[in-house]
Design a protein around this motif. Structure first.
Motif, short mmCIF file in Angstrom:
data_model
loop_
_atom_site.label_atom_id
_atom_site.label_comp_id
_atom_site.label_asym_id
_atom_site.label_seq_id
_atom_site.Cartn_x
_atom_site.Cartn_y
_atom_site.Cartn_z
N TYR A 236 0.44 -0.96 0.13
CA TYR A 236 0.00 -0.08 -0.22
C TYR A 236 0.69 1.45 -0.07
O TYR A 236 2.14 1.05 0.45
N THR A 237 0.53 2.03 -0.99
CA THR A 237 1.23 3.44 -0.11
C THR A 237 -0.45 4.47 0.45
O THR A 237 -1.41 4.15 0.05
N GLY A 238 0.18 5.96 0.45
CA GLY A 238 -0.61 7.25 1.79
C GLY A 238 -2.26 7.11 0.82
O GLY A 238 -3.21 6.87 1.04
N ASP A 239 -1.81 6.80 -0.86
CA ASP A 239 -2.88 6.94 -1.60
C ASP A 239 -4.04 5.99 -1.36
O ASP A 239 -4.95 5.96 -1.55
N THR A 240 -3.78 4.63 -1.95
CA THR A 240 -4.37 3.72 -1.30
C THR A 240 -5.33 3.46 -0.04
O THR A 240 -6.01 2.79 0.33
N LEU A 241 -4.68 4.38 1.23
CA LEU A 241 -4.87 3.99 1.88
C LEU A 241 -6.47 5.03 1.80
O LEU A 241 -7.41 4.78 2.32
N GLY A 242 -6.44 6.58 1.38
CA GLY A 242 -7.84 6.73 0.78
C GLY A 242 -8.22 6.56 -0.13
O GLY A 242 -9.55 6.67 0.34
N ALA A 243 -7.78 5.45 -1.39
CA ALA A 243 -8.93 5.22 -2.29
C ALA A 243 -9.34 4.03 -1.45
O ALA A 243 -10.86 3.99 -1.67
N THR A 244 -8.67 2.86 -0.35
CA THR A 244 -9.82 2.49 0.19
C THR A 244 -10.66 2.89 1.33
O THR A 244 -11.97 2.49 1.87
N GLN A 245 -10.74 4.32 1.92
CA GLN A 245 -11.49 4.88 3.36
C GLN A 245 -12.78 5.33 2.19
O GLN A 245 -14.28 5.27 2.37
N GLN A 246 -12.36 6.10 0.44
CA GLN A 246 -13.44 6.10 -0.61
C GLN A 246 -14.53 5.18 -1.06
O GLN A 246 -15.75 4.67 -1.00
N LEU A 247 -14.36 4.39 -1.00
CA LEU A 247 -14.65 2.89 -1.54
C LEU A 247 -15.14 2.35 -0.78
O LEU A 247 -16.47 1.65 -0.38
N THR A 248 -14.66 1.57 0.38
CA THR A 248 -15.58 1.13 1.42
C THR A 248 -16.51 2.04 2.06
O THR A 248 -17.39 1.48 2.88
N GLU A 249 -16.42 3.72 2.10
CA GLU A 249 -17.45 4.17 2.63
C GLU A 249 -19.18 4.00 1.81
O GLU A 249 -20.28 4.01 1.99
N LEU A 250 -18.72 4.27 0.47
CA LEU A 250 -19.76 4.00 -0.88
C LEU A 250 -20.06 2.80 -0.81
O LEU A 250 -21.58 2.32 -0.41
N ALA A 251 -19.82 1.36 -0.41
CA ALA A 251 -19.78 0.18 -0.23
C ALA A 251 -21.02 -0.14 0.74
O ALA A 251 -21.86 -0.51 1.07
N PHE A 252 -20.83 0.67 1.88
CA PHE A 252 -21.31 0.76 3.31
C PHE A 252 -23.25 0.83 2.69
O PHE A 252 -23.79 1.31 3.13
N TYR A 253 -22.55 2.62 2.31
CA TYR A 253 -24.21 3.14 1.37
C TYR A 253 -24.92 2.30 0.55
O TYR A 253 -26.02 2.64 0.81
N PHE A 254 -23.81 1.49 -0.03
CA PHE A 254 -24.99 0.35 -1.00
C PHE A 254 -25.77 -0.76 -0.03
O PHE A 254 -27.08 -1.04 -0.33
N GLY A 255 -24.43 -1.27 0.77
CA GLY A 255 -25.40 -2.40 1.77
C GLY A 255 -26.57 -1.02 2.47
O GLY A 255 -27.77 -2.32 2.68
N LEU A 256 -26.37 -0.74 3.00
CA LEU A 256 -27.78 0.32 3.71
C LEU A 256 -28.76 0.20 2.60
O LEU A 256 -30.11 0.40 3.46
N LEU A 257 -28.58 0.59 1.26
CA LEU A 257 -29.03 0.09 0.63
C LEU A 257 -30.45 -0.93 0.21
O LEU A 257 -31.36 -0.72 0.15
N ALA A 258 -29.84 -1.74 0.93
CA ALA A 258 -29.80 -3.01 -0.31
C ALA A 258 -30.65 -3.66 0.64
O ALA A 258 -31.69 -3.61 0.97
N TRP A 259 -30.47 -2.52 2.89
CA TRP A 259 -31.19 -3.89 3.54
C TRP A 259 -32.23 -2.63 3.32
O TRP A 259 -33.23 -3.43 3.94
N GLU A 260 -32.71 -1.74 3.23
CA GLU A 260 -33.66 -0.85 3.25
C GLU A 260 -34.34 -1.26 2.35
O GLU A 260 -35.61 -1.71 2.40
N HIS A 261 -33.59 -1.83 1.08
CA HIS A 261 -35.19 -2.79 -0.02
C HIS A 261 -35.13 -3.82 0.44
O HIS A 261 -36.45 -4.28 0.53
N PHE A 262 -34.65 -5.01 1.61
CA PHE A 262 -35.40 -5.85 1.72
C PHE A 262 -36.15 -6.37 3.35
O PHE A 262 -36.88 -6.62 2.60
N VAL A 263 -36.17 -4.80 4.11
CA VAL A 263 -36.71 -4.47 4.81
C VAL A 263 -38.12 -3.91 4.53
O VAL A 263 -39.04 -4.17 4.80
#
Length: 263
Positions: A236-263
């Motif tokens: 890893y580099t510092g840049d890839t850590l920043g990308a990790t934060q951005q990508l997983t943040e977005l993935a969590f929002y997608f998970g929440l949307l999926a959960w709202e859809h199922f409930v």
């Protein structure tokens, strides 16, 4: 206790623009000890995003309130993680080998891959946040910023830093196990707390369903991204850590949307 407060302030000063008091006799190696507080910094940033959204929602349309919240996080972090995402996309997309990829990532200019990745993630984030039920949006912001920084800590803990120098070099030593436990506690706090609330108000099965549906996208993106940087950069580099934060943040929002859809 005074030493732990110092490490927390170092984490705040490194990852945000928030003013912190001067720390005498600062040593760069201390930043490695501050890694335990990176998810707690995420909680702080997420809380600022949630408060901004709540205040803006009183006087602005929902979409503009979301944009104000996003702008607040970008401002308070100095676009630190967004810059890492763009540089990572430029390097991995435009480099033909490891040396060239690392060279491109150090270039301050924004290339086409970086621009597409940055605009794309921000648009997806805006659409995802706008689609979430307002009642859970503040929680989503706080939990996502904490979890995504924990994901970056896990990248640090399971891979090696690939540069001989760089902005994240002081972080790049083995994290003690107790630091990982503490970072995990801060990163998982809001996520597990919401699941516990579902268990009390609904059922244990509702809480388990929430945990699974929201965790799977984050884990999937984290695993894919870690594999990609190991294959291309061998670490890893510092840049890839920043990308990790951005990508997983977005993935969590997608998970929440999926959960709202199922409930």
């Amino acid at each position: 206790m005074k030493l732990q407060w110092r490490y927390f302030l170092l984490a705040v000063g490194f990852f945000t623009r928030l003013p912190v008091p001067a720390l005498p006799d600062f040593q760069e190696a201390e930043l490695n000890h501050a890694a335990r507080y990176f998810p707690l910094v995420g909680l702080l940033v997420g809380l600022m995003a949630a408060v901004t959204w709540w205040l803006a929602s009183w006087v602005l349309p929902p979409a503009l309130a979301v944009l104000c919240s996003m702008a607040a996080t970008i401002y308070v972090t100095g676009a630190f993680h967004e810059d890492g995402l763009a540089d990572s996309a430029d390097g991995l997309g435009g480099g033909i080998d490891r040396a060239r990829q690392l060279e491109i990532m150090q270039d301050s200019r924004l290339g086409s891959y970086g621009a597409i990745a940055l605009v794309g993630v921000l648009l997806f984030k805006f659409q995802a946040l706008s689609a979430l039920t307002p009642a859970i949006l503040p929680f989503a912001l706080i939990a996502a910023h904490a979890l995504s920084r924990l994901a970056a800590v896990y990248i640090m803990a399971t891979t090696s830093y690939v540069r001989s120098a760089g902005k994240s070099k002081p972080l790049a030593t083995t994290l003690p196990r107790q630091d990982l436990w503490l970072a995990s506690a801060f990163g998982l706090l809001c996520w597990l707390g919401f699941a516990a609330m579902l268990g009390v108000n609904h059922s244990a099965m509702a809480a388990i369903r929430f945990l699974l549906v929201t965790a799977l996208p984050v884990l999937g993106i984290w695993w894919w991204w870690r594999r990609l940087i190991l294959r291309n950069l061998q670490g890893y580099t510092g840049d890839t850590l920043g990308a990790t934060q951005q990508l997983t943040e977005l993935a969590f929002y997608f998970g929440l949307l999926a959960w709202e859809h199922f409930v």
